[in-house]
Write an enzyme that holds these catalytic residues in place. Structure first.
Site, PDB file in Angstrom:
ATOM      1  N   HIS A 148       0.821  -1.205   0.000  1.00 40.95           N
ATOM      2  CA  HIS A 148       0.000   0.000   0.000  1.00 40.95           C
ATOM      3  C   HIS A 148       0.857   1.257   0.000  1.00 40.95           C
ATOM      4  CE1 HIS A 148      -3.112  -2.726   2.207  1.00 40.95           C
ATOM      5  NE2 HIS A 148      -3.130  -2.921   0.902  1.00 40.95           N
ATOM      6  N   LYS A 203       4.703   6.273   7.898  1.00 43.15           N
ATOM      7  CA  LYS A 203       4.194   5.329   8.905  1.00 43.15           C
ATOM      8  C   LYS A 203       5.307   4.928   9.864  1.00 43.15           C
ATOM      9  CE  LYS A 203       0.785   3.331   5.713  1.00 43.15           C
ATOM     10  NZ  LYS A 203       0.361   2.111   4.996  1.00 43.15           N
ATOM     11  N   TYR A 242       0.364   1.099  14.498  1.00 44.68           N
ATOM     12  CA  TYR A 242       1.159   2.065  13.737  1.00 44.68           C
ATOM     13  C   TYR A 242       0.469   3.419  13.680  1.00 44.68           C
ATOM     14  CZ  TYR A 242      -1.708   0.430   9.729  1.00 44.68           C
ATOM     15  OH  TYR A 242      -2.737   0.067   8.883  1.00 44.68           O
ATOM     16  N   ASP A 300      -6.339  -6.350  -2.472  1.00 48.19           N
ATOM     17  CA  ASP A 300      -4.949  -6.623  -2.826  1.00 48.19           C
ATOM     18  C   ASP A 300      -4.836  -7.669  -3.931  1.00 48.19           C
ATOM     19  OD1 ASP A 300      -4.146  -4.807  -0.918  1.00 48.19           O
ATOM     20  OD2 ASP A 300      -3.733  -6.315   0.619  1.00 48.19           O
TER      21      ASP A 300
END
Length: 205
Positions: free
Chosen positions: A62, A72, A132, A168
């Site tokens: 991603h 991130k 995260y 995905d």
């Protein structure tokens, strides 16, 4: 904590120092000042996410449009994953390269990846839980994916039966994403992060 750059520009591995005794342990899993010193600018904390995955689940690859992109800072609070950073920036000297870091609840490492880099992971255990934080909030119109099993990327996922989401599973290959103009531009990404360093991101914490 120790912060070291990975082989892909814009990605770092963070190894915390753990302090334990018979009662348990303590560690600093994120330090605003230490990370800013390493990457050259503060990380603006705009959103926090928690992801729980069964063994063999593969998520990614991603990425988000730059600007603003989405940096991130990722750690694994339960179980273990192979966390993967992919350089999707067209024009980068490491374009198409990937690097993996094992994140688990033993060493408690973290990975930071800058705007423009792709991210994915494979769960090595059941209930693998990632925590995260991100520099921007989720923006569906600016979010994209590259197929994690793309032969051109050649990611060595540690599973013989990868489980993918519907999204995905139909993501384009790296070449197709490039042809469609979806991938970030290396120079644009570098200019954007340079601007973050210059601006100092007031109010970041």
């Amino acid at each position: 904590m120790k912060i070291r750059p990975l082989s892909i520009e814009g990605a770092w591995e963070v190894v915390p120092q753990q302090h334990g005794d018979a009662r348990g342990l303590f560690l600093e899993w994120y330090r605003f000042d230490r990370l800013a010193e390493a990457v050259g600018h503060p990380l603006r904390l705009a959103q926090g996410n928690l992801s729980v995955s069964a063994r063999d689940v593969v998520r990614g690859i991603h990425f988000a449009d730059v600007p603003p992109g989405q940096a991130k800072y990722v750690t694994c609070v339960r179980g273990a994953v192979l966390d993967v950073v992919v350089d999707l920036r067209v024009g980068s000297p490491t374009f198409g390269r990937w690097e993996g870091v094992r994140l688990d609840d033993v060493d408690r490492r973290a990975v930071y990846l800058a705007e423009g880099l792709g991210h994915g992971f494979c769960a090595l255990t059941d209930d693998a839980t990632l925590s995260y934080v991100c520099s921007t909030t989720y923006n569906p119109s600016g979010e994209h994916a590259v197929h994690p099993l793309d032969e051109e990327l050649g990611i060595e996922w540690p599973t013989g039966s990868p489980q993918l989401s519907d999204r995905d599973a139909v993501a384009p290959s790296l070449s197709e994403a490039r042809r469609r103009g979806l991938l970030p531009d290396y120079d644009t990404c570098r200019a954007y992060t340079a601007g973050l360093a210059g601006a100092g991101l007031p109010g970041a914490s």
